[in-house]
Design a protein around this motif. Structure first.
Motif, PDB file in Angstrom:
ATOM      1  N   ASP A 164       6.451  16.462 -18.702  1.00 55.48           N
ATOM      2  CA  ASP A 164       5.063  16.109 -18.403  1.00 55.48           C
ATOM      3  C   ASP A 164       4.454  15.174 -19.443  1.00 55.48           C
ATOM      4  OD1 ASP A 164       5.050  17.558 -16.097  1.00 55.48           O
ATOM      5  OD2 ASP A 164       4.152  19.355 -16.978  1.00 55.48           O
ATOM      6  N   GLY A 165       4.778  15.415 -20.727  1.00 58.59           N
ATOM      7  CA  GLY A 165       4.156  14.618 -21.778  1.00 58.59           C
ATOM      8  C   GLY A 165       4.838  13.289 -22.033  1.00 58.59           C
ATOM      9  N   LEU A 167       8.897  11.930 -22.828  1.00 58.45           N
ATOM     10  CA  LEU A 167      10.337  12.148 -22.872  1.00 58.45           C
ATOM     11  C   LEU A 167      10.669  13.118 -23.995  1.00 58.45           C
ATOM     12  CD1 LEU A 167      11.490   8.422 -22.520  1.00 58.45           C
ATOM     13  CD2 LEU A 167      11.645  10.187 -20.756  1.00 58.45           C
ATOM     14  N   THR A 169      14.066  14.671 -26.148  1.00 57.06           N
ATOM     15  CA  THR A 169      15.506  14.586 -26.367  1.00 57.06           C
ATOM     16  C   THR A 169      15.993  15.888 -26.992  1.00 57.06           C
ATOM     17  OG1 THR A 169      15.292  12.222 -26.697  1.00 57.06           O
ATOM     18  CG2 THR A 169      17.356  13.217 -27.406  1.00 57.06           C
TER      19      THR A 169
ATOM     20  N   HIS B  67       9.028  23.698 -29.292  1.00 58.97           N
ATOM     21  CA  HIS B  67       9.463  22.652 -28.361  1.00 58.97           C
ATOM     22  C   HIS B  67       9.906  23.208 -27.013  1.00 58.97           C
ATOM     23  CE1 HIS B  67       9.122  20.182 -31.854  1.00 58.97           C
ATOM     24  NE2 HIS B  67      10.007  20.914 -32.492  1.00 58.97           N
ATOM     25  N   ARG B  68       9.431  24.377 -26.678  1.00 59.76           N
ATOM     26  CA  ARG B  68       9.651  24.938 -25.335  1.00 59.76           C
ATOM     27  C   ARG B  68      11.114  24.893 -24.895  1.00 59.76           C
ATOM     28  NH1 ARG B  68       6.778  20.544 -26.481  1.00 59.76           N
ATOM     29  NH2 ARG B  68       7.246  19.594 -24.481  1.00 59.76           N
ATOM     30  N   THR B  93       6.577  20.939 -16.125  1.00 55.30           N
ATOM     31  CA  THR B  93       8.018  20.714 -16.321  1.00 55.30           C
ATOM     32  C   THR B  93       8.597  21.783 -17.251  1.00 55.30           C
ATOM     33  OG1 THR B  93       7.469  19.049 -17.996  1.00 55.30           O
ATOM     34  CG2 THR B  93       8.147  18.245 -15.844  1.00 55.30           C
ATOM     35  N   ASP B  94       7.809  22.240 -18.228  1.00 58.38           N
ATOM     36  CA  ASP B  94       8.323  23.284 -19.125  1.00 58.38           C
ATOM     37  C   ASP B  94       8.632  24.563 -18.359  1.00 58.38           C
ATOM     38  OD1 ASP B  94       8.125  21.681 -21.295  1.00 58.38           O
ATOM     39  OD2 ASP B  94       6.214  22.495 -21.990  1.00 58.38           O
ATOM     40  N   TRP B 177      16.443  21.032 -30.495  1.00 61.32           N
ATOM     41  CA  TRP B 177      15.505  19.953 -30.200  1.00 61.32           C
ATOM     42  C   TRP B 177      15.807  18.757 -31.081  1.00 61.32           C
ATOM     43  CZ3 TRP B 177      11.718  18.004 -33.615  1.00 61.32           C
ATOM     44  CH2 TRP B 177      10.768  17.146 -33.039  1.00 61.32           C
ATOM     45  N   VAL B 178      15.691  17.559 -30.548  1.00 62.03           N
ATOM     46  CA  VAL B 178      15.905  16.357 -31.353  1.00 62.03           C
ATOM     47  C   VAL B 178      14.586  15.614 -31.552  1.00 62.03           C
ATOM     48  CG1 VAL B 178      17.141  14.167 -31.552  1.00 62.03           C
ATOM     49  CG2 VAL B 178      18.295  16.165 -30.563  1.00 62.03           C
ATOM     50  N   GLU B 179      13.943  15.218 -30.451  1.00 60.31           N
ATOM     51  CA  GLU B 179      12.639  14.553 -30.605  1.00 60.31           C
ATOM     52  C   GLU B 179      11.832  14.568 -29.304  1.00 60.31           C
ATOM     53  OE1 GLU B 179      12.483  10.299 -31.220  1.00 60.31           O
ATOM     54  OE2 GLU B 179      14.210   9.959 -29.949  1.00 60.31           O
ATOM     55  N   ASP B 180      10.530  14.406 -29.468  1.00 66.30           N
ATOM     56  CA  ASP B 180       9.635  14.220 -28.330  1.00 66.30           C
ATOM     57  C   ASP B 180       9.073  12.813 -28.422  1.00 66.30           C
ATOM     58  OD1 ASP B 180       9.801  16.732 -27.211  1.00 66.30           O
ATOM     59  OD2 ASP B 180       8.107  17.539 -28.337  1.00 66.30           O
ATOM     60  N   LYS B 181       9.048  12.117 -27.298  1.00 64.86           N
ATOM     61  CA  LYS B 181       8.366  10.818 -27.271  1.00 64.86           C
ATOM     62  C   LYS B 181       7.157  10.971 -26.383  1.00 64.86           C
ATOM     63  CE  LYS B 181      12.018   7.516 -28.040  1.00 64.86           C
ATOM     64  NZ  LYS B 181      13.151   7.154 -27.216  1.00 64.86           N
ATOM     65  N   VAL B 182       6.034  11.144 -27.025  1.00 66.33           N
ATOM     66  CA  VAL B 182       4.805  11.374 -26.286  1.00 66.33           C
ATOM     67  C   VAL B 182       3.858  10.233 -26.607  1.00 66.33           C
ATOM     68  CG1 VAL B 182       2.871  12.953 -25.989  1.00 66.33           C
ATOM     69  CG2 VAL B 182       5.140  13.862 -26.420  1.00 66.33           C
ATOM     70  N   ALA B 183       3.421   9.534 -25.567  1.00 64.89           N
ATOM     71  CA  ALA B 183       2.497   8.429 -25.802  1.00 64.89           C
ATOM     72  C   ALA B 183       1.110   9.004 -26.050  1.00 64.89           C
ATOM     73  CB  ALA B 183       2.495   7.498 -24.601  1.00 64.89           C
ATOM     74  N   ASN B 237       7.227   6.929 -17.618  1.00 59.84           N
ATOM     75  CA  ASN B 237       7.621   7.927 -16.616  1.00 59.84           C
ATOM     76  C   ASN B 237       6.592   9.032 -16.415  1.00 59.84           C
ATOM     77  OD1 ASN B 237       8.837   8.946 -19.346  1.00 59.84           O
ATOM     78  ND2 ASN B 237       8.843  10.735 -18.026  1.00 59.84           N
ATOM     79  N   ASP B 238       5.845   9.367 -17.485  1.00 62.25           N
ATOM     80  CA  ASP B 238       4.918  10.493 -17.329  1.00 62.25           C
ATOM     81  C   ASP B 238       3.679  10.114 -16.525  1.00 62.25           C
ATOM     82  OD1 ASP B 238       4.932   9.172 -19.981  1.00 62.25           O
ATOM     83  OD2 ASP B 238       3.020  10.178 -20.225  1.00 62.25           O
ATOM     84  N   GLN B 240       4.116   8.926 -13.420  1.00 59.95           N
ATOM     85  CA  GLN B 240       4.539   8.939 -12.010  1.00 59.95           C
ATOM     86  C   GLN B 240       3.894  10.067 -11.216  1.00 59.95           C
ATOM     87  OE1 GLN B 240       8.721   8.281 -11.096  1.00 59.95           O
ATOM     88  NE2 GLN B 240       8.605   9.794  -9.447  1.00 59.95           N
TER      89      GLN B 240
END
Ligand SMILES: Cc1cc2nc3c(=O)[nH]c(=O)nc-3n(C[C@H](O)[C@H](O)[C@H](O)COP(=O)(O)OP(=O)(O)OC[C@H]3O[C@@H](n4cnc5c(N)ncnc54)[C@H](O)[C@@H]3O)c2cc1C
Ligand SMILES: Cc1cc2nc3c(=O)[nH]c(=O)nc-3n(C[C@H](O)[C@H](O)[C@H](O)COP(=O)(O)OP(=O)(O)OC[C@H]3O[C@@H](n4cnc5c(N)ncnc54)[C@H](O)[C@@H]3O)c2cc1C
Lengths: 252, 308
Positions: A164-165, A167, A169, B67-68, B93-94, B177-183, B237-238, B240
């Motif tokens: 949702d937020g 991407l 990884t 990180h759920r 999505t979580d 967890w590796v990373e979150d890309k949150v705008a 993508n978020d 859509q």
């Protein structure tokens, strides 16, 4: 590494579904059926892993009616090596719940010992978005859902997930279940020679009973109805008219 | 009957709107206990305790719950499951990642994206991209459900539930967890915004998507996109909206340069007022629009932005 890909036969995504007048379900007689679009992406990814020498065999599985053979042949024509059809229903309107599908898939995984299962994120008919996660739970494996990127590196896989937020990884232990989202790849079309070749590839037929799985549903369908329809709207002639209509409606 | 509701917690903060909407759905089923889980979740738990209709809050803080991640979160829920008849969450999505895993571990079916509660066993849910609505009765002893937030109003605030701290379950250690890309964005969140302006392939480029964003900012709206716009790289993508993206039901939805494929309609057709701007008068989007404008978006959108 062997890759197992479950593929589901569903109503083609271009077909407008019709709810049966008696409320018993959606009319699937004589409508065009295809491979679930997400599963095409999963098959494509598996074939690419093989082409990159990261996988040595791609096995596709479908659980449902006999006609799911066509779906499996499509996957074979795309490049999968062999197929397993689990006959679990006689009527095209019978669908097997994700929990039962996951139990059958678990039995197949126990037999086939794949290093990776690539499934679709959701099937476009029932939109449950559940089978991959359920299979992962039953196997006690890791899960990487809604993948838009997949990179396999030895005993780990790096999965970029559409959430949702934005991407996310994650790195998961292999063996793993990965469910694929739309932007992972663009599936290829099968060429005519490959369609011909696919007819000769092995397709094993099994039944749900072979795996000792009870497929009786846990969710009883009470009824299926049409969604509420919207009142017809109007075409406005200009931007100014649009603005005044929106003001009248209290929308701006 | 007792309901365990998995709160939506992002980086220690409660996603109030999604959680409060799920509380509305869950209250119809019994006493609601909210579970706030995360690497830090105490503040989220305190916030959840204020939602009307919440009887109790459980806070589980552990690095493994950050990180759920699906496996440790599912293990925690399963360890608590014995006390509840229903285990529910907002259909984010979580939750869609975690809840089917919980259901399978309990040997029950999951009911995804429920849009209505008929009784404690019976639920409505959209199928076939929202082209049909199915009413299903669960035969399982424990019901595991995600609720489609766009169809429930958020519960109000004013509650003061007791908060209890609990431990995490054993981490199965299957993933990291590796990373979150949150705008980062100052705009309202897409699924809770009162107004959404979405652009489609007709917008033509990432640069021209600025037209959509300007109109959105004028309206205080969130920005959405069709899959074609996301696939073409015009939008992230978020944004859509649709069958496989987000489901929204704002007061006002403006679709610009979007043809209206059923997969897009699945995500927005419950909006209160729909405006469509498209140069093709035959575009199917006009069939669901309250107000349609047949025009070139490159003229109409700036003019609309100015006129508002
Ligand atoms: C509310 C409701 C009530 C239902 N009631 C009944 C009922 O009474 N009786 C009944 O028989 N069915 C019933 N069904 C149908 C059944 O529960 C599921 O819809 C269906 O089998 C799988 O759900 P899905 O397609 O949404 O799976 P998803 O979890 O969305 O599918 C994800 C992925 O799993 C894999 N997959 C899923 N199914 C298969 C398959 N059959 N073969 C191979 N791979 C597969 C694919 O990779 C697919 O992309 C019901 C469904 C719903 C939604
Ligand atoms: C399994 C599956 C899942 C999907 N999920 C989703 C989903 O979640 N969300 C989603 O949106 N789609 C989804 N799709 C894709 C969907 O089928 C459509 O392809 C997509 O919605 C089309 O996007 P669009 O309307 O922007 O593009 P198009 O269909 O190409 O429409 C562009 C429109 O812009 C108009 N236009 C062009 N130029 C101008 C101009 N200058 N001024 C005004 N109008 C103009 C055109 O007339 C046209 O109507 C899914 C598809 C599949 C198979």
């Amino acid at each position: 590494m062997k890759v197992l890909v479950p593929v589901k036969r569903v109503i083609d995504y271009n077909v407008k579904v019709r709810v049966k007048a008696d409320g018993s379900g959606v009319d699937l007689a004589n409508v065009k059926m295809s491979m679930n679009p997400f599963d095409e992406i999963a098959v494509e990814e598996a074939i690419r892993l093989k082409e990159a020498d990261k996988a040595d065999e791609v096995v596709v599985v479908s659980i449902g009616v006999k006609q799911a053979q066509e779906t499996l042949r499509t996957a074979l024509a795309m490049g999968a090596d062999r197929a397993i059809l689990v006959n679990a229903a006689d009527d095209v309107h019978t669908d097997i719940e994700p929990l039962a599908v996951a139990k059958i898939l678990k039995a197949i995984v126990d037999e086939e010992q794949p290093g990776l299962v690539l499934a679709g994120k959701q099937a476009i008919d029932n939109d449950m978005n559940a089978t991959g996660q359920m299979l992962s739970a039953l196997l006690g494996w890791s899960q990487g859902t809604f993948a838009s990127e997949l990179d396999i590196d030895g005993d780990k896989a790096v999965v970029t997930r559409e959430v949702d937020g934005g991407l996310q990884t994650i790195k998961v232990n292999m063996p793993a279940i990965v469910t694929v989202d739309l932007r992972l790849n663009e599936p290829r079309y099968a060429s005519l020679p490959n369609i011909m070749k696919a007819k000769k590839k092995p397709l094993d037929e099994k039944t749900a009973a072979d795996y000792g799985v009870d497929t009786s549903p846990r969710l009883e369908v009470v009824k299926t109805t049409e969604p509420a329809t919207r009142a017809p709207g109007i075409i406005v002639g200009s931007v100014d008219e649009l603005v005044s209509k929106l003001k009248e409606a209290g929308a701006v | 009957m007792a309901v365990l509701l998995l709160a939506e917690v992002n980086n220690g903060e409660l996603a109030l709107d999604a959680t409060a909407k799920a509380v509305t759905a869950a209250r119809a089923l019994g006493d609601v206990t909210v579970l706030a889980a995360g690497a830090s979740a105490a503040a989220a738990g305190e916030a959840a305790a204020k939602i009307d209709g919440v009887a109790k809050v459980l806070v589980a803080e552990d690095a493994s719950l950050g990180h759920r991640m699906a496996e440790p979160t599912a293990a925690l829920i399963v360890s608590l499951a014995g006390d509840y008849s229903h285990i529910v969450a907002p259909a984010t999505t979580d939750a869609k990642n975690v809840m089917p895993r919980v259901a399978a571990l309990l040997d029950v079916m999951v009911i995804s994206d429920a849009s209505g509660v008929v009784d404690a066993d019976t639920f409505e849910r959209p199928i076939y991209a929202g082209n049909a609505v199915q009413t299903v009765k669960s035969l399982d002893t424990t019901k595991v459900i995600t609720f489609r937030t766009s169809t429930f109003d958020a519960a109000g605030e004013g509650g003061s539930a007791a908060v209890e701290t609990i431990g995490a379950a054993d981490n199965p250690g299957l993933s990291e967890w590796v990373e979150d890309k949150v705008a980062a964005s100052d705009r309202p969140e897409l699924t809770s915004a009162g107004v959404v302006v979405s652009g489609g392939r007709g917008v033509g480029s990432e640069e021209d998507f600025a037209l959509i964003e300007k109109l959105a900012d004028k309206l205080g709206a969130a920005v959405g996109a069709s899959r074609a716009a996301v696939d073409s790289g015009y939008a992230p993508n978020d944004w859509q909206v649709g069958q496989t993206g987000k489901v929204v039901a704002p007061e006002l939805y403006v679709a610009v340069g979007i043809s209206g494929a059923i997969q897009h309609l699945a995500g927005m057709k419950d909006s209160k007022i729909i405006v469509a701007i498209n140069k093709d008068e035959e575009a199917p989007i006009f069939q669901v629009a309250d107000f349609g404008l047949v025009a070139d978006l490159f003229e109409a959108v700036p003019a609309l932005t100015d006129a508002l």
